[in-house]
Scaffold this motif. Structure first.
Motif: not given
Length: 184
Positions: A35-47, A52-56, A74-84
Motif C-alpha cells: 500500500a502506498n498513499p501515492a496510489l491515490l494521487d491521480s484521484i480528484m474529489i469535488e470539494y 481537489s486531490p484526496i491527500k489535500q 470533513d466527514r461530509s466529503s466521505l461519500r464523494n471520496i468513496e464514489h471517486a
C-alpha cells in the motif's frame, strides 16, 4: 568556452532531470504489492465546488502493508471520496466505516504483475522520449549560437553525453520499479 552555450547545457540538464522526476511520479501511480498513499494521487474529489486531490482533504495512513485508510478532515466529503475511488481505474473497492474509508489491496496475480511491468516500460519510454526531445531542442539551440565548428561539435557531444546519462538513469529507475512489481 562560450558562456551562452554553458548556460544552455545547464538548462538542458535541468530539463532532463525534470523528465526523470516526472517519470518517477508516474511510477508512483502503479500499484505494487504494498500500500502506498501515492496510489491515490491521480484521484480528484469535488470539494466545495473545486476539484481537489484526496491527500489535500484527508489524511491517508497505511495501517497494514496491504491497506490504506483515508480519513477526511470533513466527514461530509466521505461519500464523494468513496464514489471517486470506486469510479477510478484502480480496481479497488472502498469500505466505509462512517469515519473513514479502508482500501484493501488484493494480492497481485502473476499476470497482473506482467501487465503492470509493461505499463512501467511504457512510462519509461515516455520519459526517454521526453529526454530525446530535450536533446533535439538543445542541439537546435546550440547550432543557432553561431559557434566555431569545433566548439559546436564539442557542445553537441556534451548534450549527447547528458542524454546517455539520463536515459541510463531512467532505465535504472524502471528496473527498480519492475523489480518492486514482480516481488511477491
Amino acid at each position: 568556452m562560450n558562456e551562452q552555450a554553458d548556460m544552455l547545457l545547464m538548462e538542458i540538464e535541468e530539463k532532463m532531470e525534470k523528465a526523470i522526476s516526472a517519470t518517477k511520479h508516474e511510477f508512483s501511480t502503479i500499484r505494487t504489492g504494498r500500500a502506498n498513499p501515492a496510489l491515490l494521487d491521480s484521484i480528484m474529489i469535488e470539494y466545495y465546488g473545486v476539484l481537489s486531490p484526496i491527500k489535500q482533504i484527508s489524511s491517508i495512513t497505511v495501517p497494514e502493508a496491504n491497506q490504506l485508510y483515508i480519513k477526511p478532515f470533513d466527514r461530509s466529503s466521505l461519500r464523494n471520496i468513496e464514489h471517486a475511488i470506486g469510479a477510478s481505474n484502480l480496481g479497488l473497492t472502498p469500505q466505509s466505516d462512517g469515519v473513514g474509508i479502508r482500501l484493501v489491496l488484493p494480492q497481485l496475480t502473476g499476470e497482473r504483475r506482467k501487465e503492470l511491468s509493461k505499463t512501467a516500460e511504457k512510462l519509461s519510454e515516455h520519459g526517454k522520449v521526453a529526454i530525446r526531445n530535450v536533446r533535439r531542442d538543445g542541439n537546435d539551440q546550440i547550432k543557432k549560437l553561431g559557434l566555431t565548428e569545433d566548439a559546436e561539435h564539442g557542445y553537441l557531444e556534451d548534450v549527447q553525453t547528458l542524454t546517455n546519462t539520463y536515459i541510463e538513469k531512467i532505465e535504472e529507475v524502471t528496473a527498480i520499479k519492475i523489480e518492486e512489481i514482480m516481488a511477491i
